[in-house]
Design an enzyme around this catalytic site. Structure first.
Site, PDB file in Angstrom:
ATOM      1  N   ASP A 140       0.861  -1.182   0.000  1.00  0.00           N
ATOM      2  CA  ASP A 140       0.000   0.000   0.000  1.00  0.00           C
ATOM      3  C   ASP A 140       0.892   1.225   0.000  1.00  0.00           C
ATOM      4  O   ASP A 140       1.939   1.230   0.661  1.00  0.00           O
ATOM      5  CB  ASP A 140      -0.906   0.012   1.234  1.00  0.00           C
ATOM      6  CG  ASP A 140      -2.005  -1.040   1.168  1.00  0.00           C
ATOM      7  OD1 ASP A 140      -2.462  -1.351   0.051  1.00  0.00           O
ATOM      8  OD2 ASP A 140      -2.420  -1.527   2.229  1.00  0.00           O
ATOM      9  N   ASP A 162      -6.938  -1.491  -4.682  1.00  0.00           N
ATOM     10  CA  ASP A 162      -7.984  -1.050  -3.762  1.00  0.00           C
ATOM     11  C   ASP A 162      -8.858   0.018  -4.414  1.00  0.00           C
ATOM     12  O   ASP A 162     -10.081   0.032  -4.237  1.00  0.00           O
ATOM     13  CB  ASP A 162      -7.374  -0.488  -2.478  1.00  0.00           C
ATOM     14  CG  ASP A 162      -6.571  -1.512  -1.697  1.00  0.00           C
ATOM     15  OD1 ASP A 162      -6.838  -2.720  -1.832  1.00  0.00           O
ATOM     16  OD2 ASP A 162      -5.662  -1.097  -0.952  1.00  0.00           O
TER      17      ASP A 162
END
Length: 182
Positions: A140, A162
């Protein structure tokens, strides 16, 4: 066999498959570049403190389930993907196909990411057991600050996959709601 071919092309047209692959490739390339050029938990301010790029590793599943357990997280993600494919196959005329494609791209991007150990400054290697200085989990790196009325000062970091899932689900919710009202 002809039924399968027709059904497959109805549900997964070549353009749709191209969008899924494009989303997966964009996700994995951005993750690779971040692994290559960023150190864990160090950030680069892009738009001041509002938007930063920060290399973090999410070792869990949705909302942190199976934290620090690569195999259960991988299995849960695989089950979710099989469910999505089956649901889409059975309900191919439900919702917007672009929403489905984005959700699939994001799900596959994060699923594939779970198969690799991350080595900052070097890249990836296949496996589930990190050595010293290596990491497991989904990469991330998109890090936003939101208004202080939230329970936490920064939104959890996320990635392109995401984003694909979130945008795809938003499209699906709105289009299904519109279909319901007709």
């Amino acid at each position: 066999m002809k039924y399968f071919e027709k059904r497959f092309l109805d549900v997964y047209r070549p353009l749709y498959i191209g969008v899924i692959f494009l989303g997966i490739i964009l996700d994995l390339v951005t993750k690779f570049l971040v692994i290559l050029y960023f150190e864990p938990h160090r950030y680069l301010e892009v738009l001041g403190s509002f938007f930063r790029m920060t290399l973090t590793f999410n070792t869990g599943f949705v909302f942190g389930a199976f934290q620090d357990n690569a195999i259960p997280s991988l299995i849960a993600t695989g089950i979710a993907i099989v469910f999505l494919i089956g649901y889409r196959w059975k309900n191919y005329d439900l919702g917007n196909p672009w929403g489905w494609n984005l959700v699939m791209a994001g799900a596959f991007g994060n699923f594939l990411d779970k198969f690799f150990v991350k080595i900052p400054g070097t890249g990836f290697r296949f496996g589930f057991q990190p050595n010293v200085g290596e990491y497991i989990g989904v990469v991330d790196f998109l890090d936003f600050d939101w208004p202080d009325f939230l329970l936490f000062s920064r939104w959890p970091a996320f990635n392109v996959a995401d984003s694909c899932v979130t945008i795809g689900l938003t499209i699906l919710i709105f289009t299904m709601k519109l279909e319901e009202e007709k």
